[in-house]
Design an enzyme around this catalytic site. Structure first.
Site, mmCIF file in Angstrom:
data_model
loop_
_atom_site.group_PDB
_atom_site.id
_atom_site.type_symbol
_atom_site.label_atom_id
_atom_site.label_comp_id
_atom_site.label_asym_id
_atom_site.label_seq_id
_atom_site.Cartn_x
_atom_site.Cartn_y
_atom_site.Cartn_z
ATOM 1 N N ILE A 156 -11.345 31.934 -22.193
ATOM 2 C CA ILE A 156 -12.525 31.050 -22.371
ATOM 3 C C ILE A 156 -13.805 32.421 -22.865
ATOM 4 O O ILE A 156 -14.564 32.569 -22.782
ATOM 5 C CB ILE A 156 -12.724 29.872 -21.312
ATOM 6 C CG1 ILE A 156 -11.542 28.923 -21.741
ATOM 7 C CG2 ILE A 156 -14.172 29.168 -21.887
ATOM 8 C CD1 ILE A 156 -11.211 27.662 -20.847
ATOM 9 N N ARG A 177 -10.734 38.810 -12.082
ATOM 10 C CA ARG A 177 -9.584 39.640 -10.840
ATOM 11 C C ARG A 177 -9.668 41.552 -11.605
ATOM 12 O O ARG A 177 -9.618 41.981 -10.217
ATOM 13 C CB ARG A 177 -8.865 38.582 -10.683
ATOM 14 C CG ARG A 177 -8.889 38.096 -9.062
ATOM 15 C CD ARG A 177 -7.635 36.892 -9.356
ATOM 16 N NE ARG A 177 -7.316 35.859 -10.831
ATOM 17 C CZ ARG A 177 -6.373 35.547 -10.572
ATOM 18 N NH1 ARG A 177 -6.158 34.743 -9.904
ATOM 19 N NH2 ARG A 177 -6.529 34.688 -12.163
ATOM 20 N N ILE A 236 -18.753 25.879 -16.246
ATOM 21 C CA ILE A 236 -18.049 24.668 -16.816
ATOM 22 C C ILE A 236 -16.669 25.179 -16.123
ATOM 23 O O ILE A 236 -15.695 25.098 -17.230
ATOM 24 C CB ILE A 236 -17.838 25.598 -18.569
ATOM 25 C CG1 ILE A 236 -17.832 26.754 -18.827
ATOM 26 C CG2 ILE A 236 -19.563 25.001 -19.423
ATOM 27 C CD1 ILE A 236 -17.183 27.305 -20.183
ATOM 28 N N ALA A 237 -16.583 25.842 -15.588
ATOM 29 C CA ALA A 237 -15.387 26.033 -15.022
ATOM 30 C C ALA A 237 -14.587 24.800 -13.804
ATOM 31 O O ALA A 237 -14.206 24.246 -14.646
ATOM 32 C CB ALA A 237 -15.460 27.810 -13.842
ATOM 33 N N ARG A 238 -15.381 24.657 -12.278
ATOM 34 C CA ARG A 238 -14.338 23.493 -11.527
ATOM 35 C C ARG A 238 -15.497 23.584 -10.602
ATOM 36 O O ARG A 238 -16.258 24.149 -10.263
ATOM 37 C CB ARG A 238 -12.869 24.211 -11.333
ATOM 38 C CG ARG A 238 -11.873 23.569 -12.058
ATOM 39 C CD ARG A 238 -12.303 22.604 -11.946
ATOM 40 N NE ARG A 238 -10.447 21.799 -13.364
ATOM 41 C CZ ARG A 238 -10.957 22.210 -14.448
ATOM 42 N NH1 ARG A 238 -11.343 22.225 -15.413
ATOM 43 N NH2 ARG A 238 -9.299 21.688 -14.582
ATOM 44 N N GLU A 267 -16.623 15.309 -8.305
ATOM 45 C CA GLU A 267 -16.928 14.370 -9.888
ATOM 46 C C GLU A 267 -16.018 13.085 -9.889
ATOM 47 O O GLU A 267 -14.618 13.309 -9.433
ATOM 48 C CB GLU A 267 -17.313 15.575 -10.614
ATOM 49 C CG GLU A 267 -15.743 16.252 -10.877
ATOM 50 C CD GLU A 267 -15.825 17.165 -12.389
ATOM 51 O OE1 GLU A 267 -16.552 17.612 -12.589
ATOM 52 O OE2 GLU A 267 -14.811 17.156 -13.352
ATOM 53 N N HIS A 285 -18.372 16.672 -17.848
ATOM 54 C CA HIS A 285 -17.395 17.245 -18.091
ATOM 55 C C HIS A 285 -16.461 17.263 -19.348
ATOM 56 O O HIS A 285 -15.660 16.657 -20.099
ATOM 57 C CB HIS A 285 -15.989 17.058 -16.981
ATOM 58 C CG HIS A 285 -15.007 18.492 -17.107
ATOM 59 N ND1 HIS A 285 -14.356 18.096 -15.417
ATOM 60 C CD2 HIS A 285 -14.375 18.915 -17.348
ATOM 61 C CE1 HIS A 285 -13.383 18.921 -15.431
ATOM 62 N NE2 HIS A 285 -13.155 19.369 -16.755
ATOM 63 N N ILE A 286 -17.145 17.630 -19.983
ATOM 64 C CA ILE A 286 -16.894 17.305 -21.414
ATOM 65 C C ILE A 286 -16.535 19.367 -22.482
ATOM 66 O O ILE A 286 -16.456 18.712 -23.613
ATOM 67 C CB ILE A 286 -17.751 16.325 -22.199
ATOM 68 C CG1 ILE A 286 -19.358 17.028 -22.053
ATOM 69 C CG2 ILE A 286 -18.087 15.021 -21.841
ATOM 70 C CD1 ILE A 286 -20.463 16.547 -23.423
HETATM 71 C C1 DGY Z 1 -9.542 21.234 -18.781
HETATM 72 O O1 DGY Z 1 -8.422 21.826 -19.414
HETATM 73 O O2 DGY Z 1 -8.853 22.400 -17.770
HETATM 74 C C2 DGY Z 1 -10.456 21.059 -19.097
HETATM 75 O O3 DGY Z 1 -11.819 21.095 -17.448
HETATM 76 C C3 DGY Z 1 -10.359 19.709 -18.842
HETATM 77 O O4 DGY Z 1 -11.483 18.773 -19.963
#
Ligand code: DGY
Length: 324
Positions: A156, A177, A236-238, A267, A285-286
């Site tokens: 990504i 890494r 957009i990771a976690r 979340e 989270h979309i």
């Molecule tokens: C993933 O695939 O890890 C996304 O964050 C889920 O929507």
């Protein structure tokens, strides 16, 4: 006949496909069960399709020794204790590749919305505050030609880098890494730098690294302090990779220009301080949420579950070492 549990509401077609092979327990009505209830619901099931990030931990596995496969409908699998699964011979699968371009589109869009203050502009207009033109009304920062920093250069991350370099003439720097092979760096002119250099030089920093104990609060007060006050940060990771409280403070003080967040610590709860600062774009989270991609993710999770329980090779295993 073997039984499988699907933890959340999902495409009817996915349930129908699974029903050709298994006794399926769906979650009709998408009922939200109390934490800890999943272990009991899994009783008597050999497989589970985890949709929605439910936690699969050692206690749940110990309560369900019949479980053979945990198939996650997501590429990230920090919700699953993979070593605990491996130790018990339980196969874990995820859904890589099918969501790469969709998620990269979203990451780039969120970064642009953040840099160009699109959400702030919309709120300003809807609130009836737009009365006349002003030379400095909601001025943001350019994306084209700026330095794009990427932390976590997997599939990504590379998709976002391609969009920046080839579509917007951005100068791409990254930290990961491991460094990419030269033939992957060259087409996008990407430069591998230290994490500190990345933080200091990026005009727009995008986070795309997996969550683990090692990446917990990888961006906290000290890291934010290294960034340019004109910079933006997009996650957009976690959730948990960014210290949300420290971020809210930096945004409030103006030591960071703006942030775009699709993921949050704890979340669906969002740190209350983030809800009070205007210079942050918040989405639920979309990043992978297009109809086509969500369908592809569900299909791949189902393919994995069917293969795992019918003696075939699962297409995308996380712990292939358990397959004998
Ligand atoms: C993933 O695939 O890890 C996304 O964050 C889920 O929507």
């Amino acid at each position: 006949m073997q039984s499988v549990l699907v933890t959340r509401e999902i495409f009817p077609e996915t349930l129908q496909r699974l029903a050709q092979h298994f006794q399926v327990t769906p979650n009709e009505g998408d009922v939200q069960h109390p934490p800890g209830a999943l272990a009991g619901q899994l009783a008597g099931h050999e497989g589970v399709l985890v949709a929605g990030g439910e936690r699969i931990d050692a206690a749940l596995l110990d309560a369900n020794p019949q479980l053979k496969a945990v198939c996650n409908m997501a590429v990230g699998y920090n919700n699953i204790d993979v070593p605990a699964c491996t130790a018990r011979g339980v196969l874990v699968t995820n859904t890589p590749d099918v969501l790469t371009e969709t998620t990269a589109d979203f990451g780039f869009a969120l970064m642009m919305a953040t840099a160009r203050r699109i959400a702030e502009g919309e709120h300003y207009l809807r609130d009836g505050r737009w009365t006349r033109w002003s030379y400095n009304l909601l001025t943001g920062s350019d994306v084209h030609g700026a330095t794009l920093g990427i932390l976590g250069m997997g599939r990504i991350g590379q998709g976002i880098a391609r969009r920046g370099a080839l579509g917007f003439g951005m100068n791409v720097i990254y930290h990961n890494r491991s460094r990419l092979p030269a033939e992957q760096e060259a087409p996008i002119n990407a430069r591998y730098v230290s994490k500190e250099e990345l933080l200091r030089e990026a005009d727009h920093l995008v986070l795309v690294l997996p969550y683990s104990a090692a990446s917990h609060h990888a961006i906290g007060a000290a890291e934010l302090a290294l960034m340019k006050p004109t910079a933006t940060l997009t996650n957009i990771a976690r959730g948990g990779i960014v210290d949300d409280e420290a971020l809210a403070e930096a945004l409030k003080r103006g030591t960071l220009a703006a942030a775009g967040l699709d993921v949050f610590e704890g979340e669906p709860n969002v740190h209350p301080a983030l809800l009070t600062v205007p210079n942050v774009v918040l989405t639920p989270h979309i990043a992978s949420a297009t109809v086509r991609t969500r369908r592809a993710m569900a299909d791949l999770a189902a393919d994995n579950l069917i293969a795992a329980l019918t003696g075939q090779r699962a297409p995308t295993p996380v712990n292939p070492e358990v397959i004998r």
